[in-house]
Design an enzyme around this catalytic site. Structure first.
Site, PDB file in Angstrom:
ATOM      1  N   LYS A 105       1.959   1.644 -10.418  1.00 56.46           N
ATOM      2  CA  LYS A 105       3.305   1.971  -9.913  1.00 56.46           C
ATOM      3  C   LYS A 105       3.466   3.446  -9.577  1.00 56.46           C
ATOM      4  O   LYS A 105       4.480   4.065  -9.849  1.00 56.46           O
ATOM      5  CB  LYS A 105       4.390   1.519 -10.911  1.00 56.46           C
ATOM      6  CG  LYS A 105       4.246   0.086 -11.399  1.00 56.46           C
ATOM      7  CD  LYS A 105       3.989  -0.889 -10.244  1.00 56.46           C
ATOM      8  CE  LYS A 105       5.150  -0.918  -9.251  1.00 56.46           C
ATOM      9  NZ  LYS A 105       4.828  -1.794  -8.065  1.00 56.46           N
ATOM     10  N   THR A 155       0.323   3.232  -5.170  1.00 56.63           N
ATOM     11  CA  THR A 155      -0.970   2.629  -4.865  1.00 56.63           C
ATOM     12  C   THR A 155      -0.971   1.885  -3.541  1.00 56.63           C
ATOM     13  O   THR A 155      -1.868   2.066  -2.712  1.00 56.63           O
ATOM     14  CB  THR A 155      -1.371   1.649  -5.988  1.00 56.63           C
ATOM     15  OG1 THR A 155      -1.194   2.273  -7.253  1.00 56.63           O
ATOM     16  CG2 THR A 155      -2.798   1.194  -5.819  1.00 56.63           C
ATOM     17  N   THR A 156       0.021   1.023  -3.333  1.00 56.42           N
ATOM     18  CA  THR A 156       0.035   0.174  -2.140  1.00 56.42           C
ATOM     19  C   THR A 156       0.102   1.023  -0.873  1.00 56.42           C
ATOM     20  O   THR A 156      -0.603   0.756   0.109  1.00 56.42           O
ATOM     21  CB  THR A 156       1.221  -0.799  -2.197  1.00 56.42           C
ATOM     22  OG1 THR A 156       1.134  -1.586  -3.396  1.00 56.42           O
ATOM     23  CG2 THR A 156       1.225  -1.734  -0.997  1.00 56.42           C
ATOM     24  N   HIS A 200      -7.189   1.049 -10.962  1.00 58.26           N
ATOM     25  CA  HIS A 200      -6.277   1.752 -11.870  1.00 58.26           C
ATOM     26  C   HIS A 200      -7.043   2.313 -13.066  1.00 58.26           C
ATOM     27  O   HIS A 200      -6.439   2.893 -13.967  1.00 58.26           O
ATOM     28  CB  HIS A 200      -5.194   0.800 -12.394  1.00 58.26           C
ATOM     29  CG  HIS A 200      -4.182   0.392 -11.367  1.00 58.26           C
ATOM     30  ND1 HIS A 200      -3.595   1.279 -10.510  1.00 58.26           N
ATOM     31  CD2 HIS A 200      -3.632  -0.822 -11.097  1.00 58.26           C
ATOM     32  CE1 HIS A 200      -2.733   0.640  -9.730  1.00 58.26           C
ATOM     33  NE2 HIS A 200      -2.737  -0.618 -10.063  1.00 58.26           N
ATOM     34  N   ARG A 225       9.737  -2.141  -3.215  1.00 60.55           N
ATOM     35  CA  ARG A 225      11.107  -2.163  -3.737  1.00 60.55           C
ATOM     36  C   ARG A 225      11.982  -1.142  -3.019  1.00 60.55           C
ATOM     37  O   ARG A 225      12.896  -1.500  -2.295  1.00 60.55           O
ATOM     38  CB  ARG A 225      11.106  -1.898  -5.249  1.00 60.55           C
ATOM     39  CG  ARG A 225      12.437  -2.187  -5.919  1.00 60.55           C
ATOM     40  CD  ARG A 225      12.347  -1.986  -7.411  1.00 60.55           C
ATOM     41  NE  ARG A 225      12.150  -0.594  -7.776  1.00 60.55           N
ATOM     42  CZ  ARG A 225      13.135   0.285  -7.943  1.00 60.55           C
ATOM     43  NH1 ARG A 225      14.396  -0.081  -7.764  1.00 60.55           N
ATOM     44  NH2 ARG A 225      12.884   1.527  -8.297  1.00 60.55           N
TER      45      ARG A 225
END
Length: 341
Positions: free
Chosen positions: A91, A94-95, A156, A306
């Site tokens: 979180k 990363t994406t 990660h 989000r």
């Protein structure tokens, strides 16, 4: 662990979308990695005040699944000299970094402005293999060997569990302001535990007993390596990516050995990559708004998109929560040269 050389002349040039890679079924084995016998005696804890059991392995808290991946990575992962690994604590952006790295490195085979770009039909995590999934068993590792060079991967894992010795591959790491990371992690975990309290996530992070934690040790491992070996580790901040995505994409391209040419700059290639990988462009795509992230993690892909902003922690944390985390961060990062302001 010495890095190996890959890709003789004339072979396809990577990276290519990992979801498109086909492997000989005969090379695939579902045999899980066996943990050392002493693993059962490692210190254990319960993360997030719930059923997430973790153990402290080599100084970091990992679930049994992650421990098996860590053991396998150290035993069997053979990096190539031109491998690029995108790394982060969960979180932390990363994406987005996965998308930017793939679009930047693969831009000659897949121009960012093309209507058929892989990121328009695939989630960024489908374009780049996640090392923990590959090495949790022997089922998918053969696909990694099938990738053309340069290979682009994601993890990660703490640096010490993936970084080879001198002459090894390169790592691009992204970190995020810890309060925003905690809030983002809380929102993500609520897809698995809807009743999860932010206070429980904060408690686990502050204690260090959180998967891949302690957070500060994770971040500092990469930070110190980036100072000691700037040719091998590039350290990025999520907040700076937000402020200047084009500048950071240029830095990323230089680091991986694919700087933008004057012709590409004039043609607006950098801006095309930034636009393609932007939050507003990726979020509504079917590949990112439908389906599940992973068979073992029943979280919708839309959970990865989000808000994509900095400072959202102020809408969720009490002043006492924020102060508690800030004090720990100030103590852990004191005199390191790394700040989040």
């Amino acid at each position: 662990m010495a890095a190996k050389t890959k890709a003789p002349a004339g072979t396809p040039v990577g990276p290519v979308p990992f979801a498109d890679v086909e492997t000989d079924p005969g090379l695939v084995s579902p045999v899980p990695e066996q943990l050392p016998e002493e693993h059962a005696a490692l210190p254990s804890a319960s993360a997030f005040n719930g059923p997430t059991n973790i153990r402290c392995y080599q100084g970091f808290w990992l679930s049994d699944y992650l421990s098996a991946a860590a053991v396998a990575l150290q035993r069997r992962f053979e990096p190539c000299r031109d491998d690029i690994i995108v790394a982060s604590f969960p979180k932390s952006g990363t994406t987005w970094l996965n998308a930017l790295a793939f679009a930047t490195m693969a831009r000659r085979a897949y121009p960012a402005a093309d209507a058929g770009h892989p990121l328009l039909r695939l989630n960024p995590h489908q374009c780049i293999p996640f090392l923990e999934n590959l090495f949790r068993s022997r089922a998918e590792a053969a696909k990694l060997e099938a990738l053309p060079s340069p290979r682009l991967m994601n993890t990660h894992m703490p640096l010490g569990m993936i970084m080879p010795g001198a002459g090894g591959c390169k790592v691009v790491y992204v970190c995020r302001e810890p309060k925003d990371m905690v809030v983002s992690l809380w929102h993500f975990l609520r897809h698995l535990r809807p009743d999860l309290a932010l206070a429980d996530v904060l408690d686990s992070v502050c204690s260090g007993a959180v998967p891949y934690g302690p957070v500060w040790d994770h971040i500092l491992g990469y930070w110190r390596a980036s100072i000691a070996r700037p040719d091998a580790v590039l350290f990025l901040r999520y907040e700076e990516l937000l402020r200047d995505p084009a500048g950071n994409v240029r830095e990323l391209a230089r680091f991986v050995g694919l700087p933008f040419s004057d012709a590409e700059e004039e043609a607006g290639v950098v801006q095309d990559i930034v636009k393609l990988c932007s939050f507003g462009h990726l979020k509504p795509l079917e590949a990112n708004s439908t389906g599940q992230l992973d068979p073992l993690v029943p979280v919708p892909r839309e959970a990865l998109f989000r808000k994509g902003v900095a400072g959202d922690w102020a809408n969720h944390m009490t002043p006492e929560m924020a102060r508690r985390l800030d004090e720990i961060v100030a103590d852990k990062f004191h005199a390191t040269g790394l700040t989040f302001r």
